[in-house]
Design a protein around this motif. Sequence first.
Motif, PDB file in Angstrom:
ATOM      1  N   HIS A  30       0.841  -1.185   0.000  1.00 52.75           N
ATOM      2  CA  HIS A  30       0.000   0.000   0.000  1.00 52.75           C
ATOM      3  C   HIS A  30       0.882   1.243   0.000  1.00 52.75           C
ATOM      4  O   HIS A  30       1.964   1.242   0.584  1.00 52.75           O
ATOM      5  N   TYR A  31       0.366   2.311  -0.645  1.00 52.58           N
ATOM      6  CA  TYR A  31       1.023   3.612  -0.650  1.00 52.58           C
ATOM      7  C   TYR A  31       0.018   4.647  -0.161  1.00 52.58           C
ATOM      8  O   TYR A  31      -1.169   4.565  -0.474  1.00 52.58           O
ATOM      9  N   SER A  32       0.511   5.637   0.588  1.00 52.56           N
ATOM     10  CA  SER A  32      -0.384   6.663   1.098  1.00 52.56           C
ATOM     11  C   SER A  32       0.423   7.914   1.424  1.00 52.56           C
ATOM     12  O   SER A  32       1.653   7.859   1.558  1.00 52.56           O
ATOM     13  N   ASP A  33      -0.306   9.020   1.558  1.00 52.60           N
ATOM     14  CA  ASP A  33       0.349  10.250   2.019  1.00 52.60           C
ATOM     15  C   ASP A  33       0.184  10.418   3.532  1.00 52.60           C
ATOM     16  O   ASP A  33       0.665  11.380   4.104  1.00 52.60           O
ATOM     17  N   GLN A  34      -0.479   9.442   4.171  1.00 51.98           N
ATOM     18  CA  GLN A  34      -0.670   9.449   5.620  1.00 51.98           C
ATOM     19  C   GLN A  34       0.207   8.357   6.233  1.00 51.98           C
ATOM     20  O   GLN A  34       0.265   7.234   5.728  1.00 51.98           O
ATOM     21  N   PRO A  35       0.878   8.643   7.349  1.00 56.31           N
ATOM     22  CA  PRO A  35       1.712   7.605   7.987  1.00 56.31           C
ATOM     23  C   PRO A  35       0.848   6.473   8.535  1.00 56.31           C
ATOM     24  O   PRO A  35      -0.293   6.670   8.919  1.00 56.31           O
ATOM     25  N   HIS A  36       1.394   5.276   8.550  1.00 51.20           N
ATOM     26  CA  HIS A  36       0.703   4.072   9.001  1.00 51.20           C
ATOM     27  C   HIS A  36       1.702   3.262   9.806  1.00 51.20           C
ATOM     28  O   HIS A  36       2.909   3.392   9.627  1.00 51.20           O
ATOM     29  N   SER A  37       1.221   2.385  10.723  1.00 50.85           N
ATOM     30  CA  SER A  37       2.164   1.574  11.493  1.00 50.85           C
ATOM     31  C   SER A  37       2.954   0.683  10.539  1.00 50.85           C
ATOM     32  O   SER A  37       2.426   0.165   9.570  1.00 50.85           O
ATOM     33  N   ASN A  38       4.216   0.500  10.787  1.00 44.49           N
ATOM     34  CA  ASN A  38       5.156  -0.266   9.952  1.00 44.49           C
ATOM     35  C   ASN A  38       5.350   0.366   8.579  1.00 44.49           C
ATOM     36  O   ASN A  38       5.769  -0.301   7.641  1.00 44.49           O
ATOM     37  N   ALA A  39       5.050   1.638   8.414  1.00 44.79           N
ATOM     38  CA  ALA A  39       5.210   2.319   7.122  1.00 44.79           C
ATOM     39  C   ALA A  39       6.604   2.889   7.015  1.00 44.79           C
ATOM     40  O   ALA A  39       7.206   3.318   8.001  1.00 44.79           O
ATOM     41  N   GLN A  40       7.134   2.857   5.800  1.00 49.46           N
ATOM     42  CA  GLN A  40       8.444   3.444   5.524  1.00 49.46           C
ATOM     43  C   GLN A  40       8.239   4.620   4.573  1.00 49.46           C
ATOM     44  O   GLN A  40       7.402   4.565   3.666  1.00 49.46           O
ATOM     45  N   GLN A  41       9.011   5.647   4.780  1.00 44.22           N
ATOM     46  CA  GLN A  41       8.909   6.809   3.905  1.00 44.22           C
ATOM     47  C   GLN A  41       9.631   6.493   2.592  1.00 44.22           C
ATOM     48  O   GLN A  41      10.739   5.966   2.593  1.00 44.22           O
ATOM     49  N   VAL A  42       8.964   6.806   1.463  1.00 45.78           N
ATOM     50  CA  VAL A  42       9.530   6.530   0.150  1.00 45.78           C
ATOM     51  C   VAL A  42      10.211   7.790  -0.354  1.00 45.78           C
ATOM     52  O   VAL A  42       9.644   8.886  -0.302  1.00 45.78           O
ATOM     53  N   GLN A  43      11.438   7.627  -0.844  1.00 43.82           N
ATOM     54  CA  GLN A  43      12.174   8.755  -1.406  1.00 43.82           C
ATOM     55  C   GLN A  43      11.896   8.807  -2.905  1.00 43.82           C
ATOM     56  O   GLN A  43      12.148   7.833  -3.623  1.00 43.82           O
ATOM     57  N   LEU A  44      11.354   9.910  -3.365  1.00 48.59           N
ATOM     58  CA  LEU A  44      11.039  10.073  -4.786  1.00 48.59           C
ATOM     59  C   LEU A  44      12.202  10.728  -5.505  1.00 48.59           C
ATOM     60  O   LEU A  44      12.823  11.660  -4.994  1.00 48.59           O
ATOM     61  N   ASN A  45      12.478  10.218  -6.688  1.00 42.87           N
ATOM     62  CA  ASN A  45      13.553  10.794  -7.493  1.00 42.87           C
ATOM     63  C   ASN A  45      13.080  12.110  -8.099  1.00 42.87           C
ATOM     64  O   ASN A  45      11.894  12.335  -8.342  1.00 42.87           O
ATOM     65  N   GLU A  46      13.990  12.958  -8.399  1.00 43.63           N
ATOM     66  CA  GLU A  46      13.667  14.244  -9.008  1.00 43.63           C
ATOM     67  C   GLU A  46      13.191  14.074 -10.450  1.00 43.63           C
ATOM     68  O   GLU A  46      12.474  14.897 -10.976  1.00 43.63           O
ATOM     69  N   ASN A  47      13.588  12.994 -11.108  1.00 46.04           N
ATOM     70  CA  ASN A  47      13.267  12.818 -12.532  1.00 46.04           C
ATOM     71  C   ASN A  47      11.971  12.035 -12.763  1.00 46.04           C
ATOM     72  O   ASN A  47      11.795  11.434 -13.798  1.00 46.04           O
ATOM     73  N   THR A  48      11.051  12.054 -11.793  1.00 44.90           N
ATOM     74  CA  THR A  48       9.784  11.347 -11.986  1.00 44.90           C
ATOM     75  C   THR A  48       8.761  12.164 -12.753  1.00 44.90           C
ATOM     76  O   THR A  48       7.710  11.656 -13.112  1.00 44.90           O
ATOM     77  N   ASP A  49       9.046  13.431 -12.994  1.00 41.79           N
ATOM     78  CA  ASP A  49       8.129  14.250 -13.782  1.00 41.79           C
ATOM     79  C   ASP A  49       8.234  13.856 -15.254  1.00 41.79           C
ATOM     80  O   ASP A  49       9.330  13.696 -15.787  1.00 41.79           O
ATOM     81  N   ASN A  50       7.093  13.706 -15.903  1.00 36.89           N
ATOM     82  CA  ASN A  50       7.083  13.410 -17.336  1.00 36.89           C
ATOM     83  C   ASN A  50       7.225  14.698 -18.116  1.00 36.89           C
ATOM     84  O   ASN A  50       6.492  15.652 -17.886  1.00 36.89           O
ATOM     85  N   GLN A  51       8.146  14.700 -19.027  1.00 38.56           N
ATOM     86  CA  GLN A  51       8.373  15.863 -19.872  1.00 38.56           C
ATOM     87  C   GLN A  51       8.213  15.421 -21.319  1.00 38.56           C
ATOM     88  O   GLN A  51       8.813  14.436 -21.736  1.00 38.56           O
ATOM     89  N   VAL A  52       7.404  16.146 -22.074  1.00 36.00           N
ATOM     90  CA  VAL A  52       7.197  15.841 -23.477  1.00 36.00           C
ATOM     91  C   VAL A  52       7.658  17.041 -24.284  1.00 36.00           C
ATOM     92  O   VAL A  52       7.237  18.165 -24.037  1.00 36.00           O
ATOM     93  N   SER A  53       8.514  16.768 -25.238  1.00 36.35           N
ATOM     94  CA  SER A  53       8.955  17.864 -26.096  1.00 36.35           C
ATOM     95  C   SER A  53       8.513  17.567 -27.519  1.00 36.35           C
ATOM     96  O   SER A  53       8.502  16.418 -27.964  1.00 36.35           O
TER      97      SER A  53
END
Length: 183
Positions: A30-53
Amino acid sequence: MRILLIVLCLLSVAAQATVYKWVDKDGNIHYSDQPHSNAQQVQLNENTDNQVSMAPVKPVNIAGATAVTEQKAIYQVSILSPHHEETIRDNAGDFTVTGDVQPQLASGHYLQLYIDGIATTDAQTSALFSLKDIDRGEHKLQLKVIQQNGKVLASSSEITIFLHQAGLIKPAIPAPSVKRANG
């Protein structure tokens, strides 16, 4: 008021940056923006934005392109047979319509036959249409030149034909009346 806006902006940035991941007792992730017991914080990469040229658009001479299209679209269309107000006798309702188009059709242009305002044949390059199972009665025929996108480039004059079919139902003959004399 300014302080409130600044605080809301900082909170929204902070809220967008934190995503939590956890695995439940059944092994589902499961993924959420709310903390949950046994939850780990996910580190997002800077390059996850989609860019279309896109490649730059080349300007087109619209006036020249329109003139070429209009030049190709000048057609003279007519129905050669059957003739206007002709009576056709065919019990099966089958007959042939022959048309003419001048000049010859350009690539991507087609002929389509309309009966009573409805396109009854597929678009084709031939000016010969074989019709089957047409109901008896009065019908209006028209031939149109169309593009692949369905735009009508030219059309013939509408003609009227009459399709006659022999009837199988005989008129009822009344039984002769018998007068009895009272006596």
